[in-house]
Design a protein around this motif. Structure first.
Motif, short mmCIF file in Angstrom:
data_model
loop_
_atom_site.label_atom_id
_atom_site.label_comp_id
_atom_site.label_asym_id
_atom_site.label_seq_id
_atom_site.Cartn_x
_atom_site.Cartn_y
_atom_site.Cartn_z
N UNK A 343 0.85 -1.19 0.00
CA UNK A 343 0.00 0.00 0.00
C UNK A 343 0.88 1.24 0.00
N UNK A 344 0.44 2.28 -0.66
CA UNK A 344 1.18 3.52 -0.72
C UNK A 344 1.42 4.04 0.69
N UNK A 356 14.45 2.99 -0.58
CA UNK A 356 15.82 2.51 -0.59
C UNK A 356 15.95 1.04 -0.99
N UNK A 357 14.85 0.38 -1.27
CA UNK A 357 14.91 -1.01 -1.74
C UNK A 357 15.37 -1.02 -3.19
N UNK A 358 16.38 -1.79 -3.48
CA UNK A 358 16.92 -1.87 -4.84
C UNK A 358 16.98 -3.33 -5.28
N UNK A 359 17.04 -3.52 -6.59
CA UNK A 359 17.22 -4.85 -7.15
C UNK A 359 15.93 -5.58 -7.46
N UNK A 360 14.79 -5.00 -7.10
CA UNK A 360 13.49 -5.59 -7.39
C UNK A 360 12.46 -4.45 -7.41
N UNK A 361 11.54 -4.46 -8.37
CA UNK A 361 10.56 -3.37 -8.43
C UNK A 361 9.68 -3.33 -7.18
N UNK A 362 9.43 -2.12 -6.69
CA UNK A 362 8.53 -1.91 -5.56
C UNK A 362 7.34 -1.10 -6.06
N UNK A 363 6.16 -1.70 -6.03
CA UNK A 363 4.96 -1.05 -6.56
C UNK A 363 4.08 -0.62 -5.39
N UNK A 364 3.87 0.69 -5.29
CA UNK A 364 3.10 1.27 -4.20
C UNK A 364 1.72 1.65 -4.70
N UNK A 365 0.72 0.95 -4.24
CA UNK A 365 -0.64 1.09 -4.77
C UNK A 365 -1.43 2.04 -3.88
N UNK A 366 -1.98 3.05 -4.48
CA UNK A 366 -2.70 4.09 -3.74
C UNK A 366 -4.18 3.77 -3.66
N UNK A 367 -4.75 4.05 -2.51
CA UNK A 367 -6.20 3.94 -2.37
C UNK A 367 -6.89 5.02 -3.20
N UNK A 368 -8.06 4.69 -3.72
CA UNK A 368 -8.81 5.66 -4.50
C UNK A 368 -9.20 6.87 -3.66
N UNK A 369 -9.44 6.67 -2.37
CA UNK A 369 -9.79 7.78 -1.49
C UNK A 369 -8.67 8.83 -1.49
N UNK A 370 -7.42 8.38 -1.34
CA UNK A 370 -6.29 9.30 -1.32
C UNK A 370 -6.10 9.95 -2.69
N UNK A 371 -6.23 9.14 -3.73
CA UNK A 371 -6.05 9.68 -5.08
C UNK A 371 -7.09 10.75 -5.40
N UNK A 372 -8.28 10.62 -4.83
CA UNK A 372 -9.34 11.60 -5.03
C UNK A 372 -9.11 12.85 -4.20
#
Length: 401
Positions: A343-344, A356-372
């Protein structure tokens, strides 16, 4: 009401008990600080909302299921203040970095200036001789909570009467508040000091304290500063665009990080999250150069474990104790993961660890509430407030998302 059981069940029970009072009762009585164990006129949900054991959308939907928008407007706005602060800081993350740099300088001063150290220690221990202030200092340390009105009075006395650096007070709160977070705490202290809204300060007055503590404290006016000159500070940094978050492909082998800033992973499960394993991450120690109060770290760890237990069938094997970026990267790769999903995390120690995590993709998924909501935190709260009906109109879609 100031005993916090670190479970979502306890949070839901507290929400259910409060909802009938979230309308006119809250509007009329919310400013009264009746003392430890007597905070019955406010929700006392903030430690759960801060970690999203309960989400803002859940709380708002529950309240609007019982009250009209107009009847519950004061409480709705109070929930949205937390959202506003987070959005404001997301678009100006350098304010958090500046606070931390200023705090380090202030702590250096504590080490080298005997008078400052004496006064700072007296304030933190509740030994200033100002009865109400000393009571609140001890209440905070002993319970991990303060009524919002008491927080404002306390910060004002710290800054304008005791003449202590505001950053030291903000750090004191962060070390002891169960609901302390970088956005709400830092920006609220800046507001009292006249930094957040330039020139606008908050001055504690004895008559106000006496009224809203129902005479528990009757401080003479001369005890407090008579004026509140804004603290010198640089202007706000340029505003960045609001973050958008990432999308993830659930078909790719995934490791999941469940962190203390968002302990309700259901929205990710609904988007297809089926991780090979989950790392349970708390990063509260990154909030301060000093030692976090054990009460706070224990509460957050227990609340995170409760979340992991509730979702155990969906999270795979759960691993604790991975407290550095390299350890998290190594763990994910050892699972056979090709991506980390989480989660974002808003501005703060968790986000810094993820960066600071390297060597593997880190995907931070945002809640629609925050995006709105967050993109509307461009200026002051009153401009943001105008957009709240838009958020409320989308709640049914945002609750699970």
């Amino acid at each position: 009401m100031t005993r916090f059981t670190p479970t979502r069940t306890a949070a839901l029970e507290r929400l259910s008990a409060f909802v009938p009072h979230a309308g006119k009762d809250y509007a009329a009585l919310r400013n009264y600080d009746r003392g430890p164990g007597q905070h019955r006129d406010v929700s006392v949900l903030s430690p759960y909302i801060r970690h999203r054991a309960l989400t803002e959308a859940e709380v708002l939907e529950a309240v609007l299921g019982r009250h009209s928008h107009s009847a519950a407007e004061k409480f709705i706005q109070e929930v949205c203040w937390r959202t506003y602060w987070k959005g404001w800081l997301e678009m100006r993350p350098s304010v958090w970095r500046s606070y931390r740099a200023d705090l380090r300088r202030a702590l250096d001063g504590v080490q080298t200036q005997g008078g400052l150290r004496r006064d700072w220690e007296a304030a933190c221990k509740g030994e200033t001789g100002i009865e109400c202030f000393d009571f609140w200092a001890r209440e905070l340390v002993e319970t991990g909570y303060l009524h919002n009105h008491a927080r404002m009075w306390f910060a004002s006395i710290w800054i304008f009467t005791l003449r202590l650096p505001w950053v030291l007070g903000a750090d004191f709160f962060l070390r002891h508040l169960l609901d302390g977070d970088p956005a709400s705490n830092t920006l609220s202290w800046r507001w009292v000091a006249g930094v957040q809204t330039p020139g606008k300060t908050y001055l504690a007055r004895g008559s106000n304290i006496s009224k809203y503590t129902e005479g528990r404290f009757r401080p003479d006016g001369w005890i407090f500063a008579n004026d509140a000159q804004a603290v010198d500070a640089p202007p706000h940094p340029p505003r960045m665009d609001a973050p958008k978050g990432d999308a993830f492909d659930p078909a790719i082998p995934t490791a999941f990080i469940l962190h203390e800033d968002d302990l309700s992973p259901g929205f990710l499960v609904l988007r297809g999250l089926r991780p090979l394993g989950t790392a349970l991450v708390t990063a509260s120690d990154g909030l301060t150069p000093l030692r976090m109060a054990p009460r706070v770290t224990e509460f957050r760890t227990a609340l995170a474990r409760d979340a992991a237990s509730r979702w155990a069938e969906r999270l795979g094997p759960v691993t604790e104790g991975l407290d550095c970026p390299q350890a998290l990267a190594d763990w994910a790769r050892a699972l056979g993961a090709e991506q980390i999903v989480t989660a974002f995390a808003p501005v703060g120690p968790v986000a810094e660890m993820l960066d600071e995590i390297t060597g593997i993709p880190v995907l931070r998924v945002m809640r629609d509430f925050d995006a709105t909501a967050w993109p509307h935190a461009t200026a002051g709260f009153f401009k943001f407030k105008e957009k709240i009906p838009k958020f409320l109109g989308q709640l049914k879609g945002l609750r699970a998302a």
